[in-house]
Design an enzyme around this catalytic site. Sequence first.
Site, PDB file in Angstrom:
ATOM      1  N   CYS A 134       0.770  -1.182  -0.109  1.00 38.10           N
ATOM      2  CA  CYS A 134       0.004   0.142   0.059  1.00 38.10           C
ATOM      3  C   CYS A 134       0.842   1.225  -0.002  1.00 38.10           C
ATOM      4  O   CYS A 134       1.603   1.289   0.852  1.00 38.10           O
ATOM      5  CB  CYS A 134      -0.858  -0.032   1.215  1.00 38.10           C
ATOM      6  SG  CYS A 134      -1.820   1.588   1.348  1.00 38.10           S
TER       7      CYS A 134
ATOM      8  N   CYS B  21      -0.341   5.440   7.345  1.00 40.65           N
ATOM      9  CA  CYS B  21      -1.608   5.156   7.612  1.00 40.65           C
ATOM     10  C   CYS B  21      -1.515   4.193   8.768  1.00 40.65           C
ATOM     11  O   CYS B  21      -0.649   3.282   8.839  1.00 40.65           O
ATOM     12  CB  CYS B  21      -2.362   4.718   6.730  1.00 40.65           C
ATOM     13  SG  CYS B  21      -4.001   3.945   6.942  1.00 40.65           S
TER      14      CYS B  21
ATOM     15  N   CYS C  20      -3.216  -0.669   8.897  1.00 43.29           N
ATOM     16  CA  CYS C  20      -2.489  -1.918   8.911  1.00 43.29           C
ATOM     17  C   CYS C  20      -1.117  -1.752   9.359  1.00 43.29           C
ATOM     18  O   CYS C  20      -0.544  -0.789   9.238  1.00 43.29           O
ATOM     19  CB  CYS C  20      -2.336  -2.148   7.219  1.00 43.29           C
ATOM     20  SG  CYS C  20      -3.716  -2.394   6.362  1.00 43.29           S
TER      21      CYS C  20
ATOM     22  N   CYS D 218      -7.322   1.961  -0.428  1.00 39.96           N
ATOM     23  CA  CYS D 218      -7.199   1.073   0.828  1.00 39.96           C
ATOM     24  C   CYS D 218      -7.317  -0.614   0.297  1.00 39.96           C
ATOM     25  O   CYS D 218      -8.226  -0.841  -0.366  1.00 39.96           O
ATOM     26  CB  CYS D 218      -8.321   1.345   1.947  1.00 39.96           C
ATOM     27  SG  CYS D 218      -8.356   0.211   3.209  1.00 39.96           S
TER      28      CYS D 218
ATOM     29  N   GLN E  12     -19.793  -9.849  11.483  1.00 39.39           N
ATOM     30  CA  GLN E  12     -18.532 -10.032  11.230  1.00 39.39           C
ATOM     31  C   GLN E  12     -17.807  -9.031  10.132  1.00 39.39           C
ATOM     32  O   GLN E  12     -18.450  -8.988   9.322  1.00 39.39           O
ATOM     33  CB  GLN E  12     -18.185 -11.725  10.867  1.00 39.39           C
ATOM     34  CG  GLN E  12     -18.903 -12.610  11.650  1.00 39.39           C
ATOM     35  CD  GLN E  12     -17.984 -12.874  13.064  1.00 39.39           C
ATOM     36  OE1 GLN E  12     -16.785 -12.466  12.889  1.00 39.39           O
ATOM     37  NE2 GLN E  12     -18.581 -13.097  14.277  1.00 39.39           N
TER      38      GLN E  12
ATOM     39  N   PHE F 192     -24.147 -14.731  23.197  1.00 41.11           N
ATOM     40  CA  PHE F 192     -23.624 -13.669  22.714  1.00 41.11           C
ATOM     41  C   PHE F 192     -23.822 -13.645  21.235  1.00 41.11           C
ATOM     42  O   PHE F 192     -23.266 -13.469  20.293  1.00 41.11           O
ATOM     43  CB  PHE F 192     -22.053 -13.586  22.887  1.00 41.11           C
ATOM     44  CG  PHE F 192     -21.371 -13.810  24.348  1.00 41.11           C
ATOM     45  CD1 PHE F 192     -21.637 -12.640  24.957  1.00 41.11           C
ATOM     46  CD2 PHE F 192     -21.245 -14.954  24.807  1.00 41.11           C
ATOM     47  CE1 PHE F 192     -21.188 -12.671  26.432  1.00 41.11           C
ATOM     48  CE2 PHE F 192     -20.716 -15.029  26.088  1.00 41.11           C
ATOM     49  CZ  PHE F 192     -20.693 -14.133  26.944  1.00 41.11           C
TER      50      PHE F 192
ATOM     51  N   GLU G 291     -28.200 -12.583  24.514  1.00 41.09           N
ATOM     52  CA  GLU G 291     -27.566 -11.283  23.991  1.00 41.09           C
ATOM     53  C   GLU G 291     -27.886  -9.944  25.215  1.00 41.09           C
ATOM     54  O   GLU G 291     -28.940 -10.101  25.447  1.00 41.09           O
ATOM     55  CB  GLU G 291     -27.940 -10.877  22.522  1.00 41.09           C
ATOM     56  CG  GLU G 291     -27.411  -9.499  21.955  1.00 41.09           C
ATOM     57  CD  GLU G 291     -26.083  -9.262  22.021  1.00 41.09           C
ATOM     58  OE1 GLU G 291     -25.114 -10.081  21.539  1.00 41.09           O
ATOM     59  OE2 GLU G 291     -25.667  -8.165  22.481  1.00 41.09           O
TER      60      GLU G 291
ATOM     61  N   ASP H 102     -19.915 -16.724  21.529  1.00 43.04           N
ATOM     62  CA  ASP H 102     -19.030 -15.815  20.739  1.00 43.04           C
ATOM     63  C   ASP H 102     -18.681 -14.652  21.601  1.00 43.04           C
ATOM     64  O   ASP H 102     -19.151 -13.831  21.166  1.00 43.04           O
ATOM     65  CB  ASP H 102     -19.689 -15.865  19.365  1.00 43.04           C
ATOM     66  CG  ASP H 102     -18.695 -14.865  18.405  1.00 43.04           C
ATOM     67  OD1 ASP H 102     -17.597 -14.643  18.574  1.00 43.04           O
ATOM     68  OD2 ASP H 102     -19.466 -14.362  17.440  1.00 43.04           O
TER      69      ASP H 102
ATOM     70  N   CYS I 211     -12.221 -13.762  18.795  1.00 42.42           N
ATOM     71  CA  CYS I 211     -11.408 -12.853  18.333  1.00 42.42           C
ATOM     72  C   CYS I 211     -10.035 -12.570  19.222  1.00 42.42           C
ATOM     73  O   CYS I 211      -9.383 -11.543  19.132  1.00 42.42           O
ATOM     74  CB  CYS I 211     -11.832 -11.575  17.710  1.00 42.42           C
ATOM     75  SG  CYS I 211     -12.707 -10.621  19.094  1.00 42.42           S
TER      76      CYS I 211
HETATM   77  C1  SAM Z   1     -18.110 -10.799  19.186  1.00 44.27           C
HETATM   78  S1  SAM Z   1     -19.892 -10.196  19.082  1.00 44.27           S
HETATM   79  C2  SAM Z   1     -20.682 -11.530  18.277  1.00 44.27           C
HETATM   80  C3  SAM Z   1     -21.959 -11.384  17.914  1.00 44.27           C
HETATM   81  C4  SAM Z   1     -22.444 -12.487  16.967  1.00 44.27           C
HETATM   82  N1  SAM Z   1     -22.016 -13.933  17.415  1.00 44.27           N
HETATM   83  C5  SAM Z   1     -22.139 -12.393  15.549  1.00 44.27           C
HETATM   84  O1  SAM Z   1     -21.106 -13.193  15.256  1.00 44.27           O
HETATM   85  O2  SAM Z   1     -22.260 -11.539  14.727  1.00 44.27           O
HETATM   86  C6  SAM Z   1     -20.105 -10.407  20.834  1.00 44.27           C
HETATM   87  C7  SAM Z   1     -21.630 -10.065  21.235  1.00 44.27           C
HETATM   88  O3  SAM Z   1     -21.606 -10.163  22.728  1.00 44.27           O
HETATM   89  C8  SAM Z   1     -22.511  -9.316  23.122  1.00 44.27           C
HETATM   90  N2  SAM Z   1     -22.187  -8.884  24.290  1.00 44.27           N
HETATM   91  C9  SAM Z   1     -21.082  -8.211  25.044  1.00 44.27           C
HETATM   92  N3  SAM Z   1     -21.146  -8.117  26.404  1.00 44.27           N
HETATM   93  C10 SAM Z   1     -22.159  -9.017  26.567  1.00 44.27           C
HETATM   94  C11 SAM Z   1     -22.697  -9.617  27.914  1.00 44.27           C
HETATM   95  N4  SAM Z   1     -22.136  -9.076  29.059  1.00 44.27           N
HETATM   96  N5  SAM Z   1     -23.694 -10.285  27.832  1.00 44.27           N
HETATM   97  C12 SAM Z   1     -24.584 -10.694  26.654  1.00 44.27           C
HETATM   98  N6  SAM Z   1     -23.643 -10.429  25.571  1.00 44.27           N
HETATM   99  C13 SAM Z   1     -22.831  -9.470  25.520  1.00 44.27           C
HETATM  100  C14 SAM Z   1     -22.328  -7.864  22.136  1.00 44.27           C
HETATM  101  O4  SAM Z   1     -23.175  -7.122  22.145  1.00 44.27           O
HETATM  102  C15 SAM Z   1     -22.020  -8.731  20.631  1.00 44.27           C
HETATM  103  O5  SAM Z   1     -23.205  -8.710  19.991  1.00 44.27           O
END
Ligand code: SAM
Length: 418
Positions: free
Chosen positions: A68, A74, A77, A152, A253, A280, A300, A344, A370
């Site tokens: 790039c 920047c 990256c 980009c 994602q 989550f 969630e 997740d 992640c």
């Molecule tokens: C990495 S994202 C994953 C979302 C979903 N699984 C996806 O792949 O699109 C983590 C998720 O956890 C939720 N989150 C964060 N803290 C939380 C909590 N204390 N209790 C429940 N959910 C929570 C966030 O709002 C978010 O939607």
Amino acid sequence: MSGSRLTIQKLGPMGDGIHEEGRTRIYVDRTAPGDLIEAQVSKDKDGILRGEVAKLLEPSRFRQEAPCPYYDRCGNCTLQHLTPAFYRNWKSQMVRDAFQKQGLRPRQWLEPVYLGRQRRRRVTFTALKRRNQILLGYYRRRSDQITDIDACLIAEPKILDLRNAIKPFLSAALKDGKSVDIFLQVVGQAVDVVVTGPVVKEALVQLREVPGITRLSWQASEKESIQEVFAKGSVVAAFGTLKVPLPPGAFLQPTQEGEETLVNAVISALPTKGKFADLFSGCGTFSGPMLKLGSVDAFESLPAAVSTLSKAAAAKPLKVFRRDLFRRPLRRDEINRYDAVVFDPPRAGCAAQAEELASSKTRTLVGVSCNPATFARDARILCDGGYWLQSLQLVDQFLWSHHVEVVGVFTRQKRKSP
Ligand SMILES: C[S@@+](CC[C@H](N)C(=O)[O-])C[C@H]1O[C@@H](n2cnc3c(N)ncnc32)[C@H](O)[C@@H]1O
């Protein structure tokens, strides 16, 4: 320290090169193991010694020319100067090290997936008006200076086209000397835009003329509520057969291909029939596709995600629960009702939830994360509770950054995992 000669020995967790001598550790951005450099070293506000490359005396064999043209200026990256082979190996080793540190090894490492250029479908630019000039781009690394970019290599081309189309409208909408964040997310054919910061709101409405924008919203700051400025259509995500109208700025994602890879990894680890929990769940990235295997309970904490997923769930075997899983993790007796649980969590991981999962009888758990360090910590809790770590797979949807996604599959065994 001025003009220090340093040899870079390895990369740290954020991708900076590290020079170590006795107890002294110096971090240098954009270097590679084997580099011999002359550097200006200073202490940052956190007391960390950081070097700036003044001269590259002997380049590492793991270096390449960054593709790039903005790379030097920047901050988005950070790893473009590494050869692809070194870069991939470093990411995969980072995941292995995190699990090794917890004394864990999966039964199987699944083939890692590395996504290429121009795949990011969600990007946040920063815009600044200064003496009637507009800068629209990314912050430099560890700086409040903005690099104006018109190309980009990581973002989807559609995002760059929009960035260029938006720029002429910003002069009227921005206040001199005040920066705003502009988030753009491609959702199918639609594009969702959220502007955060001080603006002339009436001027923001003029962005309606930009053809590619489907909906534009504004918030005074990240803590304030989001207000819709205009919508020319709806922003709907398809998760399997589930169609979810997304709230402004919803989490997805970061790449479409990454999402598909993660969904495939999750679905192939689940039993072909049953009752499932998606912890989550966000707006339903995994819940939607899981519906083809059985009924799903999604948990969630974010109200906007819960409300939108609840509406989309009508007439589907999907129930949605608003629950703070940090404060009130799903209890063992609740978990035991499910044939499998998907989790997740955000980067912090979910230690308290992992404790409950570890004591459950549910046969299959699938984790997506992640953050390899917190994921490995939580995996240790599960394995101490008698789960086996069957497989791990790295999905790199964060090209040229130190971030990485990991999917882990755990199954309940009678004997404890080593
Ligand atoms: C990495 S994202 C994953 C979302 C979903 N699984 C996806 O792949 O699109 C983590 C998720 O956890 C939720 N989150 C964060 N803290 C939380 C909590 N204390 N209790 C429940 N959910 C929570 C966030 O709002 C978010 O939607």
